[in-house]
Every structure is written in structure tokens, then in C-alpha cells.
Design a protein around this motif. Structure first.
Motif, PDB file in Angstrom:
ATOM      1  N   LEU A  77       0.846  -1.195   0.000  1.00  0.00           N
ATOM      2  CA  LEU A  77       0.000   0.000   0.000  1.00  0.00           C
ATOM      3  C   LEU A  77       0.879   1.241   0.000  1.00  0.00           C
ATOM      4  O   LEU A  77       1.923   1.275   0.666  1.00  0.00           O
ATOM      5  N   VAL A  78       0.461   2.252  -0.756  1.00  0.00           N
ATOM      6  CA  VAL A  78       1.066   3.575  -0.660  1.00  0.00           C
ATOM      7  C   VAL A  78      -0.059   4.570  -0.396  1.00  0.00           C
ATOM      8  O   VAL A  78      -1.192   4.357  -0.815  1.00  0.00           O
ATOM      9  N   SER A  79       0.242   5.615   0.323  1.00  0.00           N
ATOM     10  CA  SER A  79      -0.771   6.620   0.650  1.00  0.00           C
ATOM     11  C   SER A  79      -0.371   7.970   0.081  1.00  0.00           C
ATOM     12  O   SER A  79       0.809   8.351   0.106  1.00  0.00           O
ATOM     13  N   PHE A  80      -1.345   8.690  -0.449  1.00  0.00           N
ATOM     14  CA  PHE A  80      -1.128  10.050  -0.926  1.00  0.00           C
ATOM     15  C   PHE A  80      -2.474  10.753  -0.936  1.00  0.00           C
ATOM     16  O   PHE A  80      -3.509  10.145  -0.644  1.00  0.00           O
ATOM     17  N   SER A  81      -2.481  12.033  -1.267  1.00  0.00           N
ATOM     18  CA  SER A  81      -3.726  12.801  -1.286  1.00  0.00           C
ATOM     19  C   SER A  81      -3.844  13.589  -2.579  1.00  0.00           C
ATOM     20  O   SER A  81      -3.041  14.484  -2.848  1.00  0.00           O
ATOM     21  N   GLU A  82      -4.846  13.269  -3.378  1.00  0.00           N
ATOM     22  CA  GLU A  82      -5.120  14.061  -4.580  1.00  0.00           C
ATOM     23  C   GLU A  82      -5.545  15.480  -4.210  1.00  0.00           C
ATOM     24  O   GLU A  82      -5.393  16.412  -5.010  1.00  0.00           O
ATOM     25  N   PHE A  88      -6.353  19.042  -9.470  1.00  0.00           N
ATOM     26  CA  PHE A  88      -7.330  17.988  -9.238  1.00  0.00           C
ATOM     27  C   PHE A  88      -8.580  18.537  -8.559  1.00  0.00           C
ATOM     28  O   PHE A  88      -9.703  18.244  -8.973  1.00  0.00           O
ATOM     29  N   VAL A  89      -8.393  19.349  -7.533  1.00  0.00           N
ATOM     30  CA  VAL A  89      -9.511  19.871  -6.743  1.00  0.00           C
ATOM     31  C   VAL A  89     -10.455  20.701  -7.602  1.00  0.00           C
ATOM     32  O   VAL A  89     -11.683  20.638  -7.423  1.00  0.00           O
ATOM     33  N   ARG A 100      -4.512  10.385 -12.311  1.00  0.00           N
ATOM     34  CA  ARG A 100      -3.718   9.245 -12.767  1.00  0.00           C
ATOM     35  C   ARG A 100      -2.231   9.581 -12.754  1.00  0.00           C
ATOM     36  O   ARG A 100      -1.404   8.720 -12.457  1.00  0.00           O
ATOM     37  N   THR A 101      -1.886  10.831 -13.063  1.00  0.00           N
ATOM     38  CA  THR A 101      -0.484  11.230 -13.021  1.00  0.00           C
ATOM     39  C   THR A 101       0.073  11.084 -11.609  1.00  0.00           C
ATOM     40  O   THR A 101       1.183  10.543 -11.406  1.00  0.00           O
ATOM     41  N   MET A 102      -0.685  11.559 -10.621  1.00  0.00           N
ATOM     42  CA  MET A 102      -0.230  11.437  -9.235  1.00  0.00           C
ATOM     43  C   MET A 102      -0.181   9.973  -8.788  1.00  0.00           C
ATOM     44  O   MET A 102       0.791   9.518  -8.180  1.00  0.00           O
ATOM     45  N   ARG A 103      -1.241   9.243  -9.101  1.00  0.00           N
ATOM     46  CA  ARG A 103      -1.349   7.847  -8.644  1.00  0.00           C
ATOM     47  C   ARG A 103      -0.239   6.983  -9.249  1.00  0.00           C
ATOM     48  O   ARG A 103       0.429   6.210  -8.541  1.00  0.00           O
ATOM     49  N   ASP A 140       0.411   6.954 -20.975  1.00  0.00           N
ATOM     50  CA  ASP A 140       1.375   7.079 -22.075  1.00  0.00           C
ATOM     51  C   ASP A 140       2.580   7.914 -21.662  1.00  0.00           C
ATOM     52  O   ASP A 140       3.732   7.519 -21.917  1.00  0.00           O
ATOM     53  N   GLU A 141       2.323   9.057 -21.046  1.00  0.00           N
ATOM     54  CA  GLU A 141       3.410   9.965 -20.681  1.00  0.00           C
ATOM     55  C   GLU A 141       4.392   9.326 -19.704  1.00  0.00           C
ATOM     56  O   GLU A 141       5.601   9.555 -19.781  1.00  0.00           O
ATOM     57  N   LEU A 142       3.872   8.533 -18.774  1.00  0.00           N
ATOM     58  CA  LEU A 142       4.729   7.932 -17.752  1.00  0.00           C
ATOM     59  C   LEU A 142       5.274   6.574 -18.178  1.00  0.00           C
ATOM     60  O   LEU A 142       5.974   5.913 -17.427  1.00  0.00           O
ATOM     61  N   GLU A 143       4.949   6.162 -19.409  1.00  0.00           N
ATOM     62  CA  GLU A 143       5.450   4.916 -19.994  1.00  0.00           C
ATOM     63  C   GLU A 143       5.120   3.711 -19.119  1.00  0.00           C
ATOM     64  O   GLU A 143       5.953   2.809 -18.903  1.00  0.00           O
ATOM     65  N   VAL A 144       3.897   3.695 -18.613  1.00  0.00           N
ATOM     66  CA  VAL A 144       3.395   2.545 -17.862  1.00  0.00           C
ATOM     67  C   VAL A 144       2.958   1.483 -18.869  1.00  0.00           C
ATOM     68  O   VAL A 144       2.349   1.790 -19.900  1.00  0.00           O
ATOM     69  N   HIS A 145       3.277   0.243 -18.580  1.00  0.00           N
ATOM     70  CA  HIS A 145       2.971  -0.860 -19.500  1.00  0.00           C
ATOM     71  C   HIS A 145       1.544  -1.354 -19.274  1.00  0.00           C
ATOM     72  O   HIS A 145       1.146  -1.620 -18.131  1.00  0.00           O
ATOM     73  N   SER A 146       0.769  -1.465 -20.344  1.00  0.00           N
ATOM     74  CA  SER A 146      -0.614  -1.944 -20.281  1.00  0.00           C
ATOM     75  C   SER A 146      -0.704  -3.255 -21.057  1.00  0.00           C
ATOM     76  O   SER A 146      -1.036  -3.260 -22.250  1.00  0.00           O
ATOM     77  N   PRO A 147      -0.425  -4.389 -20.414  1.00  0.00           N
ATOM     78  CA  PRO A 147      -0.354  -5.656 -21.163  1.00  0.00           C
ATOM     79  C   PRO A 147      -1.678  -6.090 -21.782  1.00  0.00           C
ATOM     80  O   PRO A 147      -1.687  -6.710 -22.844  1.00  0.00           O
ATOM     81  N   LEU A 148      -2.803  -5.754 -21.150  1.00  0.00           N
ATOM     82  CA  LEU A 148      -4.101  -6.127 -21.740  1.00  0.00           C
ATOM     83  C   LEU A 148      -4.335  -5.363 -23.034  1.00  0.00           C
ATOM     84  O   LEU A 148      -4.812  -5.917 -24.023  1.00  0.00           O
ATOM     85  N   LEU A 149      -4.000  -4.086 -23.028  1.00  0.00           N
ATOM     86  CA  LEU A 149      -4.134  -3.274 -24.235  1.00  0.00           C
ATOM     87  C   LEU A 149      -3.136  -3.718 -25.299  1.00  0.00           C
ATOM     88  O   LEU A 149      -3.481  -3.853 -26.483  1.00  0.00           O
ATOM     89  N   ALA A 150      -1.909  -3.991 -24.883  1.00  0.00           N
ATOM     90  CA  ALA A 150      -0.854  -4.365 -25.834  1.00  0.00           C
ATOM     91  C   ALA A 150      -1.203  -5.645 -26.581  1.00  0.00           C
ATOM     92  O   ALA A 150      -0.804  -5.830 -27.738  1.00  0.00           O
ATOM     93  N   HIS A 151      -1.964  -6.527 -25.940  1.00  0.00           N
ATOM     94  CA  HIS A 151      -2.298  -7.807 -26.559  1.00  0.00           C
ATOM     95  C   HIS A 151      -3.778  -7.890 -26.920  1.00  0.00           C
ATOM     96  O   HIS A 151      -4.313  -8.991 -27.093  1.00  0.00           O
TER      97      HIS A 151
END
Length: 289
Positions: A77-82, A88-89, A100-103, A140-151
Motif C-alpha cells: 500500500l502507498v498513501s497520498f492525497s489528490e 485535481f480539486v 492518474r499522473t499522481m497515482r 502514455d506519458e509515464l510509460e506505464v505498460h498496459s499488457p491487456l491493451l498491448a495484446h
């Protein structure tokens, strides 16, 4: 070998090619399938990570813990506040992008702490065509891998794979974060998030499966699935929900006769989100005293 089996094998091979992965894990069916595939492919080198914040209902956090245990994957678990973000507010039509950028930023930081280079998310092949989705830009900007989308794995195929793994969330309805219940342009505050969470907990206790409580600055607009609408009109429920939601701080309680619809307070919505009253049955809260 069926098409889904071939895709499942391709995703496992994809994930196995990494030294380790951290999965952005909400406990919903998409991220749960990615977590199950990652654990299958990498064992202890796969981590599921859930970001805890004001926009995540406590019930969803408990679900994430439970499903991670079902899979057998390591869960962090990680904790943060949007709410620390002014962008965001203010809740413009890019709110999901800021969120999504923060998360995902928290996920990337956590992955680095554990010496993991790859962060995955649960974006599936249907998501890019599913209306206004600014959060995908952050992926896309953070280059997160989306394997479901990729396949090219669709939502229906995700559920089929979840059933293959025996996951309890195989038929779980989609669940967006609590801020999605607040119309665009109306500030996201802790007070509004809290009363929405408590209102939806009440509907869950009554046994509703597919629903939302939209917060139109003091007006609660309840959406339920079409096959549950008749039950929502029962007098006992109407009286209870009016009383309970009034106690939470709502001035008016309405039932939307359109029923449950995703994105009904987004910029592309067909209803007038400024009032929330079109096609709704309204129960005004009693005056004080």
C-alpha cells in the motif's frame, strides 16, 4: 487453442520477459487479471500495489486486500492525497489526468524503492474507445505498460480470464474513484467524497449491485441499474434513503430514471449536470425542526 488462450499465453510471456513488475492494483477485474498473470509469470518478482487516498472507498481497499490474497501476490500500500493538487480539486475535464499522473507517479516511486523497473496497469483494449478518458494520457506519458491493451484483450475477455483464474471479481461491476461522482466544475472536497462514500455504502447494504450516488452540491442523484430500478422505487427504501442521506448532509435526494450510466457527470454527459434534476424522482429532505 482459442483466441483468448493465445492472448493469455502472450501476456504471460510478455510479463515473464521482465525481471519484475509492479501492478497498479485497485482490486477491480482489470488490474486483478494483470496481477494474476504477473504472479503466474513471475512469482515473487510480481508486486501488486494499491494507492490509498480520499477517493478510494474503504470497501474497495478491503476488496483489493482480499483479491490479492486470493491471487497469492505480494501486496503493498502507498498513501497520498489528490486533494493536495489544486488542478485535481478544481475538477475540470482533465481531473482524471491529474489523478492518474499522481497515482501512477506513486507507483513508479514505489517500484524504484523495490528495485523494479516496470509498472503495469489494467487498461484493456476497449478503454481507448470508451468516451472521455484523459487518464490514458498519463499512462502514455509515464510509460506505464498496459499488457491487456498491448495484446488486444477486451473487457469481455478480461472477465473470461478472471473466471479462468477463479477470481471472485470476475463479474464485479466497474468502479471508478469517488471523485467521478462530482460533476465537472464543482470542486472536489473531502466533505463531498465522504458523504458520497457513506451514501453508496448504504446502497450496498441494501443489496444493490450496479449504482452511483452523484453529488450535485447538496443534491444526491442516485443511479441504479435498470434491472434494480423497481426495487429502488419501493416505499421502504425511498423513506430510508431519504432519511439516511439527509443525515449525511444532502438537501435533496433524487432517483435518476435513466438508471446507472458511466460518465453521466463528465463533459460528454447527455444530462444537465448543473442541476442533476432531469428525469429524476425527487425526495426533498424535511426542514430542520
Amino acid at each position: 487453442m482459442t483466441s483468448v488462450e493465445a492472448k493469455l499465453e502472450a501476456v504471460r510471456d510478455d510479463l515473464a520477459s521482465h525481471d519484475g513488475v509492479l501492478v497498479a492494483f485497485s482490486g477491480g477485474v482489470d488490474s486483478s487479471v494483470v496481477a494474476a498473470l504477473a504472479h503466474d509469470a513471475l512469482g515473487e518478482d510480481a508486486i501488486a500495489c494499491t494507492a490509498r487516498s480520499e477517493t478510494l472507498p474503504e470497501a474497495e481497499l478491503e476488496d483489493a486486500r482480499r483479491v490479492a490474497d486470493e491471487i497469492g501476490i505480494r501486496h503493498e500500500l502507498v498513501s497520498f492525497s489528490e486533494l493536495e493538487s489544486d488542478e485535481f480539486v478544481q475538477n475540470d475535464d482533465e481531473r482524471c489526468y491529474h489523478c492518474r499522473t499522481m497515482r501512477l507517479g506513486e507507483m513508479l516511486d514505489t517500484a524504484r524503492e523495490f528495485g523494479v523497473e516496470t509498472v503495469c496497469d489494467g487498461t484493456n483494449a476497449d478503454d481507448p474507445g470508451a468516451g472521455h478518458r484523459p487518464g490514458l494520457k498519463a499512462v502514455d506519458e509515464l510509460e506505464v505498460h498496459s499488457p491487456l491493451l498491448a495484446h488486444d484483450i477486451t473487457k469481455a475477455e478480461v472477465r473470461e480470464i478472471a473466471a479462468h483464474y477463479g477470481l471472485s471479481v470476475a463479474d464485479k461491476p466497474s468502479m471508478a474513484c469517488l471523485s467521478s461522482r462530482i460533476p465537472t466544475g464543482l470542486e472536489v472536497t473531502e466533505e463531498r467524497l465522504t458523504r458520497v462514500e457513506r451514501a453508496e455504502a448504504l446502497l450496498r447494504q441494501w443489496g444493490f449491485d450496479q449504482f452511483r450516488v452523484r453529488d450535485h452540491d447538496g443534491l444526491a442523484r442516485i443511479e441504479v441499474a435498470g434491472d434494480e430500478l423497481e426495487r429502488a422505487l419501493e416505499l421502504e427504501f425511498v423513506e430510508t434513503v431519504r432519511e439516511e442521506l439527509s443525515a449525511l448532509g444532502f438537501d435533496h435526494v433524487t432517483l435518476d430514471l435513466h438508471g446507472y450510466r458511466t460518465g453521466s457527470v463528465s463533459p460528454a454527459a447527455d444530462v444537465d449536470d448543473r442541476s442533476g434534476e432531469e428525469n429524476a424522482v425527487t425526495a426533498e429532505s424535511p426542514p430542520d425542526g
